[in-house]
Design an enzyme around this catalytic site. Structure first.
Site, PDB file in Angstrom:
ATOM      1  N   ARG A  83       0.866  -1.195   0.000  1.00 50.43           N
ATOM      2  CA  ARG A  83       0.000   0.000   0.000  1.00 50.43           C
ATOM      3  C   ARG A  83       0.892   1.231   0.000  1.00 50.43           C
ATOM      4  NH1 ARG A  83      -4.028  -0.121   4.829  1.00 50.43           N
ATOM      5  NH2 ARG A  83      -5.123  -1.698   3.616  1.00 50.43           N
ATOM      6  N   ARG A 152      -2.116   6.707   9.490  1.00 54.83           N
ATOM      7  CA  ARG A 152      -2.205   6.156   8.139  1.00 54.83           C
ATOM      8  C   ARG A 152      -2.301   7.278   7.093  1.00 54.83           C
ATOM      9  NH1 ARG A 152      -4.069   0.833   8.059  1.00 54.83           N
ATOM     10  NH2 ARG A 152      -3.311  -0.256   9.897  1.00 54.83           N
ATOM     11  N   LYS A 216      -4.061   1.328  14.703  1.00 56.57           N
ATOM     12  CA  LYS A 216      -4.020   2.279  13.603  1.00 56.57           C
ATOM     13  C   LYS A 216      -4.676   3.607  13.988  1.00 56.57           C
ATOM     14  CE  LYS A 216      -6.502  -0.686  11.125  1.00 56.57           C
ATOM     15  NZ  LYS A 216      -7.337  -1.338  10.102  1.00 56.57           N
ATOM     16  N   LYS A 218      -6.319   7.244  12.086  1.00 56.23           N
ATOM     17  CA  LYS A 218      -6.688   7.787  10.768  1.00 56.23           C
ATOM     18  C   LYS A 218      -7.124   9.252  10.853  1.00 56.23           C
ATOM     19  CE  LYS A 218      -7.883   3.321   8.876  1.00 56.23           C
ATOM     20  NZ  LYS A 218      -8.896   2.466   8.244  1.00 56.23           N
ATOM     21  N   CYS A 437     -15.253  -3.216  -0.783  1.00 57.06           N
ATOM     22  CA  CYS A 437     -13.871  -3.463  -0.358  1.00 57.06           C
ATOM     23  C   CYS A 437     -13.273  -4.599  -1.174  1.00 57.06           C
ATOM     24  CB  CYS A 437     -13.839  -3.801   1.125  1.00 57.06           C
ATOM     25  SG  CYS A 437     -14.457  -5.457   1.448  1.00 57.06           S
ATOM     26  N   CYS A 443      -7.974 -10.787   0.719  1.00 56.10           N
ATOM     27  CA  CYS A 443      -8.102 -10.377   2.117  1.00 56.10           C
ATOM     28  C   CYS A 443      -8.312 -11.594   3.017  1.00 56.10           C
ATOM     29  CB  CYS A 443      -9.258  -9.400   2.289  1.00 56.10           C
ATOM     30  SG  CYS A 443      -9.448  -8.939   4.019  1.00 56.10           S
ATOM     31  N   CYS A 482     -16.633  -8.424   5.333  1.00 55.55           N
ATOM     32  CA  CYS A 482     -16.619  -8.728   6.773  1.00 55.55           C
ATOM     33  C   CYS A 482     -16.952  -7.437   7.515  1.00 55.55           C
ATOM     34  CB  CYS A 482     -15.251  -9.295   7.178  1.00 55.55           C
ATOM     35  SG  CYS A 482     -14.031  -8.042   7.594  1.00 55.55           S
ATOM     36  N   CYS A 486     -14.035  -1.737   5.788  1.00 56.20           N
ATOM     37  CA  CYS A 486     -13.106  -1.055   4.884  1.00 56.20           C
ATOM     38  C   CYS A 486     -13.803  -0.267   3.771  1.00 56.20           C
ATOM     39  CB  CYS A 486     -12.135  -2.056   4.275  1.00 56.20           C
ATOM     40  SG  CYS A 486     -11.198  -2.949   5.516  1.00 56.20           S
TER      41      CYS A 486
HETATM   42 FE1  SRM Z   1      -9.228  -1.925   5.851  1.00 54.46          FE
HETATM   43  C1  SRM Z   1      -7.952  -4.559   7.630  1.00 54.46           C
HETATM   44  C2  SRM Z   1      -8.307  -3.304   3.010  1.00 54.46           C
HETATM   45  C3  SRM Z   1      -9.915   0.982   4.394  1.00 54.46           C
HETATM   46  C4  SRM Z   1     -11.046  -0.942   8.657  1.00 54.46           C
HETATM   47  N1  SRM Z   1      -8.219  -3.610   5.429  1.00 54.46           N
HETATM   48  C5  SRM Z   1      -7.742  -4.549   6.284  1.00 54.46           C
HETATM   49  C6  SRM Z   1      -6.868  -5.572   5.535  1.00 54.46           C
HETATM   50  C7  SRM Z   1      -5.455  -5.068   5.582  1.00 54.46           C
HETATM   51  C8  SRM Z   1      -7.002  -7.032   5.994  1.00 54.46           C
HETATM   52  C9  SRM Z   1      -6.040  -7.539   7.017  1.00 54.46           C
HETATM   53  O1  SRM Z   1      -5.870  -6.933   8.076  1.00 54.46           O
HETATM   54  O2  SRM Z   1      -5.473  -8.598   6.759  1.00 54.46           O
HETATM   55  C10 SRM Z   1      -7.467  -5.427   4.108  1.00 54.46           C
HETATM   56  C11 SRM Z   1      -6.537  -5.784   2.952  1.00 54.46           C
HETATM   57  C12 SRM Z   1      -7.342  -6.367   1.820  1.00 54.46           C
HETATM   58  C13 SRM Z   1      -6.579  -6.500   0.557  1.00 54.46           C
HETATM   59  O3  SRM Z   1      -6.400  -7.639   0.103  1.00 54.46           O
HETATM   60  O4  SRM Z   1      -6.188  -5.489  -0.021  1.00 54.46           O
HETATM   61  C14 SRM Z   1      -8.020  -4.024   4.157  1.00 54.46           C
HETATM   62  N2  SRM Z   1      -9.013  -1.251   4.080  1.00 54.46           N
HETATM   63  C15 SRM Z   1      -8.705  -1.991   2.978  1.00 54.46           C
HETATM   64  C16 SRM Z   1      -8.898  -1.209   1.695  1.00 54.46           C
HETATM   65  C17 SRM Z   1      -7.884  -1.567   0.613  1.00 54.46           C
HETATM   66  C18 SRM Z   1     -10.336  -1.415   1.206  1.00 54.46           C
HETATM   67  C19 SRM Z   1     -10.614  -0.994  -0.205  1.00 54.46           C
HETATM   68  O5  SRM Z   1     -11.148  -1.842  -0.930  1.00 54.46           O
HETATM   69  O6  SRM Z   1     -10.357   0.141  -0.593  1.00 54.46           O
HETATM   70  C20 SRM Z   1      -8.764   0.220   2.263  1.00 54.46           C
HETATM   71  C21 SRM Z   1      -7.340   0.691   2.292  1.00 54.46           C
HETATM   72  C22 SRM Z   1      -7.243   2.043   2.892  1.00 54.46           C
HETATM   73  C23 SRM Z   1      -5.895   2.682   2.778  1.00 54.46           C
HETATM   74  O7  SRM Z   1      -5.484   2.992   1.656  1.00 54.46           O
HETATM   75  O8  SRM Z   1      -5.267   2.925   3.806  1.00 54.46           O
HETATM   76  C24 SRM Z   1      -9.260   0.006   3.689  1.00 54.46           C
HETATM   77  N3  SRM Z   1     -10.224  -0.229   6.467  1.00 54.46           N
HETATM   78  C25 SRM Z   1     -10.485   0.806   5.637  1.00 54.46           C
HETATM   79  C26 SRM Z   1     -11.491   1.646   6.212  1.00 54.46           C
HETATM   80  C27 SRM Z   1     -12.121   2.870   5.556  1.00 54.46           C
HETATM   81  C28 SRM Z   1     -11.398   4.136   5.897  1.00 54.46           C
HETATM   82  O9  SRM Z   1     -10.367   4.122   6.565  1.00 54.46           O
HETATM   83  O10 SRM Z   1     -11.880   5.180   5.472  1.00 54.46           O
HETATM   84  C29 SRM Z   1     -11.829   1.088   7.438  1.00 54.46           C
HETATM   85  C30 SRM Z   1     -12.937   1.587   8.391  1.00 54.46           C
HETATM   86  C31 SRM Z   1     -12.566   2.780   9.153  1.00 54.46           C
HETATM   87  C32 SRM Z   1     -11.846   2.403  10.393  1.00 54.46           C
HETATM   88  O11 SRM Z   1     -10.632   2.241  10.348  1.00 54.46           O
HETATM   89  O12 SRM Z   1     -12.506   2.220  11.418  1.00 54.46           O
HETATM   90  C33 SRM Z   1     -11.018  -0.091   7.586  1.00 54.46           C
HETATM   91  N4  SRM Z   1      -9.407  -2.596   7.836  1.00 54.46           N
HETATM   92  C34 SRM Z   1     -10.258  -2.077   8.776  1.00 54.46           C
HETATM   93  C35 SRM Z   1     -10.210  -2.916   9.949  1.00 54.46           C
HETATM   94  C36 SRM Z   1     -10.996  -2.694  11.255  1.00 54.46           C
HETATM   95  C37 SRM Z   1     -10.272  -1.798  12.174  1.00 54.46           C
HETATM   96  C38 SRM Z   1     -10.947  -1.682  13.510  1.00 54.46           C
HETATM   97  O13 SRM Z   1     -10.809  -0.670  14.147  1.00 54.46           O
HETATM   98  O14 SRM Z   1     -11.593  -2.626  13.970  1.00 54.46           O
HETATM   99  C39 SRM Z   1      -9.323  -3.976   9.646  1.00 54.46           C
HETATM  100  C40 SRM Z   1      -8.941  -5.147  10.554  1.00 54.46           C
HETATM  101  C41 SRM Z   1      -7.875  -4.778  11.518  1.00 54.46           C
HETATM  102  O15 SRM Z   1      -7.315  -3.703  11.515  1.00 54.46           O
HETATM  103  O16 SRM Z   1      -7.611  -5.643  12.356  1.00 54.46           O
HETATM  104  C42 SRM Z   1      -8.855  -3.747   8.311  1.00 54.46           C
HETATM  105 FE1  SF4 Z   2     -11.151  -7.494   4.144  1.00 57.19          FE
HETATM  106 FE2  SF4 Z   2     -13.185  -7.105   5.761  1.00 57.19          FE
HETATM  107 FE3  SF4 Z   2     -11.685  -5.062   4.997  1.00 57.19          FE
HETATM  108 FE4  SF4 Z   2     -13.284  -6.173   3.266  1.00 57.19          FE
HETATM  109  S1  SF4 Z   2     -13.939  -5.134   5.149  1.00 57.19           S
HETATM  110  S2  SF4 Z   2     -11.116  -5.646   2.898  1.00 57.19           S
HETATM  111  S3  SF4 Z   2     -13.237  -8.278   3.865  1.00 57.19           S
HETATM  112  S4  SF4 Z   2     -11.008  -6.718   6.243  1.00 57.19           S
END
Ligand code: SRM
Ligand code: SF4
Length: 571
Positions: A83, A152, A216, A218, A437, A443, A482, A486
């Site tokens: 990323r 981030r 993390k 943000k 997502c 993922c 899930c 994201c």
């Molecule tokens: Fe996310 C984890 C993809 C935005 C909340 N996110 C992940 C992981 C890295 C899975 C992992 O931990 O193994 C995913 C990788 C998938 C892949 O194969 O690429 C993933 N998140 C993404 C992306 C690529 C989704 C997309 O399709 O665009 C976004 C990348 C953002 C970036 O460039 O930095 C992405 N993730 C978000 C957002 C939206 C936002 O930030 O505006 C959220 C919700 C907001 C928030 O943070 O509360 C988000 N991602 C999570 C979470 C839950 C965090 C939590 O507080 O519980 C996880 C799981 C974790 O961190 O344990 C997670």
């Molecule tokens: Fe993976 Fe869940 Fe984030 Fe979708 S919402 S990219 S399934 S961690």
């Protein structure tokens, strides 16, 4: 000390395993370098899979091949996602061309534009990881802190056609990103072969400390009336208040975050609270103190409860604000008035104050790839190779071509037309605004499909919309595989959250400007059940809505779902 519910407000944490890994990592080095040289496996050491996130990479497996490889007694097909850190999502044409090439030669030949305005490469094998990092760095972009327990990618509206405040906000997003960047030189040593003159033990992290943040963090900047970066879903949100092209200050929102866990009681999506107004020149100081409060008081025991939102709710929003003001040595001003109108992207041509053109494009779920009959990746590469515009990623997985001079508009338009990229016929308001997502197959946390499935579901939803004459209405549909959130599904007027393959929880009723979360409507629905629900809900909306009423507001007004609380102000 205990709060009114007798919970410990300042407990002594029993540090989680990840805290231990960070502590003994020697400022994020671990054994990553040794792991890269071990060619007996496509993976790296277990502890290093946590550390490599801070370097902007995740170890992943091809989940489509999981069963087959297990059957053949092969290790999972490991690869790495990278990323890129790119505040505000602004890339030059040269960077786009290089990334396009890198995707072809070193990754899965696609680029993913993320919901936080970043690029992701998928499918980079261990043998090519270092070289990919190096080539990416040659373009003057890196992946430091794109993941991990640190600040981030800083988000910011960067379509200059929308507001004269954009250049100043973008500049600040870069400054915030730089200010909060980890200071360890581990990244440069491991990936760029830059050996240190001093011992690595000299590393210092004045803001984060040795164990970085509990989780993390943000940050996003919104420029009213646009909320295309969903400011309230961030740990810290800044809402720009300004005049002409000058930002005077920001309303400060803290404690947003969307992730939750089905099985973990007490986890929930939450929108940020507005706690005051910060003059422009004090913004970075205030941000730093919020980060440090989270560093000092965040939960270091249970990572599912360690985001800032839980720290704030444990301490109490007012108490948190008081702590912040004590550390700052001044009191925050009262918030200024503002109005947000939409969290979607604006499509089409806009002229900026500078006289340059900006064009908002639809990129379905941010996946840039070529497929039969639609050569999106090739078309965008041709445009990049002209070197007559820049490429600005949006928070909705979209793209804006920016800084286009009058004289170059026709040439770029002709290529966009040739490759059927813009104008784009037959896009319903639902499709234009949809987010999904990544989910499967990369993922590791996905229970269900999202990006690979939503387009076909929208084909079917489009038929229902057409029957109700709603094709051109903007309706926000968001899907994730899930509950981690994201694709910000809890801010969709219609949200789908994966429960298991082919089954989704359905949420309804978020506000159109990102100011109200949605509510769980029905659980574990199949596609057939989803469509049956929509066949009732959408025609009813078409028939009974008030003038200009949004779908999310409608389902709340007529009582289909209970409203969630709107954003709150903390005095
Ligand atoms: Fe996310 C984890 C993809 C935005 C909340 N996110 C992940 C992981 C890295 C899975 C992992 O931990 O193994 C995913 C990788 C998938 C892949 O194969 O690429 C993933 N998140 C993404 C992306 C690529 C989704 C997309 O399709 O665009 C976004 C990348 C953002 C970036 O460039 O930095 C992405 N993730 C978000 C957002 C939206 C936002 O930030 O505006 C959220 C919700 C907001 C928030 O943070 O509360 C988000 N991602 C999570 C979470 C839950 C965090 C939590 O507080 O519980 C996880 C799981 C974790 O961190 O344990 C997670
Ligand atoms: Fe993976 Fe869940 Fe984030 Fe979708 S919402 S990219 S399934 S961690």
């Amino acid at each position: 000390m205990a709060d009114t519910n007798n919970r410990e407000v300042f407990p002594t944490w029993n540090p989680s395993e990840v805290e231990g890994i960070k502590t003994k990592s020697n400022f994020l080095r671990g054994t990553i370098e040794q792991g890269l040289n071990d060619l007996a496996t496509g993976a790296i050491a277990q502890d290093d899979t946590q550390l490599i996130k801070f370097h902007g990479s995740y170890q992943q497996t091809d989940r489509d091949l999981e069963v087959e490889r297990k059957h053949k007694k092969l290790e999972p097909l490991y690869s790495f996602m990278i990323r890129v850190r790119i505040p505000g999502g602004v890339a030059t044409a040269t960077q786009w061309s290089l990334f396009d090439e890198l995707a072809k030669t070193h990754a899965s030949n696609t680029l993913k534009l993320t919901t936080r305005q970043a690029f992701q490469f998928h499918g980079v094998i261990k043998r090519k990881l270092k070289e990919t990092m190096q080539k990416m760095n040659e373009s003057l972009l890196d992946s430091i802190a794109a993941c991990g327990d640190v600040n981030r990618n800083v988000m910011c509206t960067t379509n200059e056609g929308l507001s004269p405040l954009v250049p100043a906000a973008y500049q600040l997003s870069k400054e915030i990103s730089d200010h909060l960047l980890p200071k360890t030189t581990a990244y440069h040593e491991i990936w760029l072969d830059q050996k240190l003159l001093v011992s690595s033990q000299e590393d210092e992290e004045p803001i984060y400390g040795k164990t970085y943040l509990p989780r993390k963090f943000k940050i996003a900047i919104a420029i009213p009336p646009y909320n295309d970066i969903d400011v309230f879903s961030n740990d810290l949100g800044l809402i720009a208040i300004g005049k002409d092209d000058k930002i005077e200050g920001f309303n400060l929102s803290i404690g947003g975050g969307l992730g939750m866990t089905f099985t973990e009681q007490g986890t929930y999506p939450r929108l940020g609270d507005i706690i005051g107004y910060v003059p422009y020149d004090k913004t970075i100081a205030v941000i730093e103190e919020v980060v440090k409060l989270q560093r000092d008081y965040g939960n270091r025991e249970n990572r599912r409860m360690s985001r800032l939102k839980y720290t704030i709710d444990r301490l109490g929003p007012k108490e948190f604000k008081t702590l912040l003001e004590q550390r700052l040595g001044f009191v925050l001003d009262k918030p200024k008035e503002f109005k947000l109108e939409t969290n979607g992207d604006v499509f089409g041509w806009q002229k900026a104050q500078s006289g340059k053109w900006f064009l908002g494009l639809f990129i379905e779920h941010g996946r840039v790839k070529d497929e039969e009959g639609y050569l999106l990746k090739t078309g965008l590469r041709k445009i990049a190779d002209l070197n007559k515009c820049d490429f600005r990623l949006t928070g909705n997985q979209g793209l804006v071509l920016g800084e286009i001079a009058d004289k170059d508009k026709n040439e770029i338009s002709a290529l966009l037309k040739e490759y059927n990229i813009w104008p784009k016929a037959n896009l319903s308001g639902a499709r234009k605004n949809a987010i999904a997502c990544v989910a499967l197959n990369t993922c590791s946390l996905a229970f269900a499909e999202a990006e690979r499935y939503l387009p076909s579901l929208i084909d079917k939803i489009d038929e229902i919309l057409a029957q109700s004459k709603l094709t051109n209405d903007d309706i926000l549909i968001r899907m994730t595989g899930c509950p981690n959130g994201c694709g910000r599904p809890y801010l969709g007027e219609i949200g789908f959250v994966g429960r298991s393959l082919g089954k989704y929880n359905m949420y309804l009723g978020a506000g159109f400007a990102g100011e109200r979360l949605n509510t769980l409507y029905k659980q574990t629905l199949s596609e057939h059940e989803i469509l049956s629900e929509l066949k009732v809900l959408l025609p009813r909306y078409a028939k009974e809505r008030k003038q200009g009423e949004r779908f999310g507001d409608f389902v709340v007004r007529v009582g289909i779902v209970e409203p969630q609380r709107e954003i709150q102000y903390i005095d």
